[in-house]
Design a protein around this motif. Structure first.
Motif, PDB file in Angstrom:
ATOM      1  N   GLU A  42       0.826  -1.209   0.000  1.00 26.89           N
ATOM      2  CA  GLU A  42       0.000   0.000   0.000  1.00 26.89           C
ATOM      3  C   GLU A  42       0.859   1.256   0.000  1.00 26.89           C
ATOM      4  O   GLU A  42       0.562   2.227  -0.690  1.00 26.89           O
ATOM      5  N   HIS A  43       1.929   1.251   0.771  1.00 23.49           N
ATOM      6  CA  HIS A  43       2.842   2.389   0.820  1.00 23.49           C
ATOM      7  C   HIS A  43       3.444   2.645  -0.564  1.00 23.49           C
ATOM      8  O   HIS A  43       3.514   3.790  -1.033  1.00 23.49           O
ATOM      9  N   SER A  44       3.866   1.580  -1.242  1.00 28.13           N
ATOM     10  CA  SER A  44       4.432   1.693  -2.580  1.00 28.13           C
ATOM     11  C   SER A  44       3.403   2.247  -3.560  1.00 28.13           C
ATOM     12  O   SER A  44       3.718   3.119  -4.386  1.00 28.13           O
ATOM     13  N   ALA A  70       1.867  14.200  -9.362  1.00 29.87           N
ATOM     14  CA  ALA A  70       2.825  15.295  -9.494  1.00 29.87           C
ATOM     15  C   ALA A  70       3.242  15.486 -10.951  1.00 29.87           C
ATOM     16  O   ALA A  70       3.404  16.618 -11.415  1.00 29.87           O
ATOM     17  N   ALA A  71       3.378  14.391 -11.701  1.00 33.43           N
ATOM     18  CA  ALA A  71       3.767  14.474 -13.103  1.00 33.43           C
ATOM     19  C   ALA A  71       2.669  15.067 -13.968  1.00 33.43           C
ATOM     20  O   ALA A  71       2.938  15.644 -15.019  1.00 33.43           O
ATOM     21  N   ASN A  72       1.432  14.942 -13.527  1.00 34.70           N
ATOM     22  CA  ASN A  72       0.287  15.444 -14.289  1.00 34.70           C
ATOM     23  C   ASN A  72      -0.081  16.887 -13.958  1.00 34.70           C
ATOM     24  O   ASN A  72      -1.038  17.410 -14.497  1.00 34.70           O
ATOM     25  N   ARG A  73       0.670  17.528 -13.089  1.00 36.87           N
ATOM     26  CA  ARG A  73       0.354  18.922 -12.725  1.00 36.87           C
ATOM     27  C   ARG A  73       0.944  19.878 -13.686  1.00 36.87           C
ATOM     28  O   ARG A  73       1.830  19.803 -14.367  1.00 36.87           O
ATOM     29  N   ALA A 122       1.221   9.315  -5.919  1.00 40.43           N
ATOM     30  CA  ALA A 122       1.681  10.690  -5.685  1.00 40.43           C
ATOM     31  C   ALA A 122       2.613  11.141  -6.804  1.00 40.43           C
ATOM     32  O   ALA A 122       2.527  12.282  -7.268  1.00 40.43           O
ATOM     33  N   ALA A 123       3.481  10.256  -7.263  1.00 40.74           N
ATOM     34  CA  ALA A 123       4.407  10.598  -8.360  1.00 40.74           C
ATOM     35  C   ALA A 123       3.641  10.857  -9.650  1.00 40.74           C
ATOM     36  O   ALA A 123       3.936  11.801 -10.381  1.00 40.74           O
ATOM     37  N   LEU A 124       2.628  10.038  -9.930  1.00 38.50           N
ATOM     38  CA  LEU A 124       1.813  10.230 -11.135  1.00 38.50           C
ATOM     39  C   LEU A 124       1.033  11.545 -11.061  1.00 38.50           C
ATOM     40  O   LEU A 124       0.931  12.279 -12.051  1.00 38.50           O
TER      41      LEU A 124
END
Length: 142
Positions: free
Chosen positions: A127-129, A139-142, A135-137
């Motif tokens: 779940e942590h992974s 951030a990349a879509n912002r 969160a990375a996805l």
């Protein structure tokens, strides 16, 4: 119940989840085979030890205070709630466990706490992974 059809002692010993019983002062009085597997301590090593052997150092004081209050009052605020907390294996690595507690007492006897514990370390790591990837996805879509 017909004990020839169902043996509760055999069930407790064969259970996949750890079953740990501690007395009024927090000393372990019962430790099943699953507890051995999950926490790494053999029965002879764990019985008569304080629950602290599986509680992270930073949580011991808070746990001791809550435990003492439950033993004093005979009331636990958790009921049938599943609690999720970190724990410590004999070799020092951290575990993520989920457990329920049952407060028991026999007439004229001190109270006991029975904890039924499941190792959820792998689930917690997965779940942590996934949260990190999400969160990375995002951030990349912002």
């Amino acid at each position: 119940m017909n004990r020839s059809l169902f043996d509760p002692d055999q069930f407790v010993e064969a259970a996949a989840d750890a079953i740990i019983v501690a007395d009024a002062v927090g000393s372990i009085v019962f430790w099943n085979a699953a507890a051995e597997r999950i926490f790494g301590y053999g029965r002879d090593e764990a019985v008569r030890q304080a629950l602290d052997i599986i509680i992270p150092e930073r949580l011991r004081r808070r746990h001791a205070e809550g435990y003492a209050q439950v033993m004093r009052t005979g009331v636990t605020k958790y009921g049938a709630d599943v609690l999720r907390v970190p724990a410590v294996h004999k070799d020092g690595h951290t575990l993520s466990i989920a457990f329920t507690v049952t407060l028991m007492s026999a007439a004229g006897q001190d109270r006991l706490i029975v904890a039924t514990v499941r190792d959820e370390t792998q689930r917690w790591q997965e779940e942590h992974s996934l949260r990190q990837r999400l969160a990375a996805l995002e951030a990349a879509n912002r």
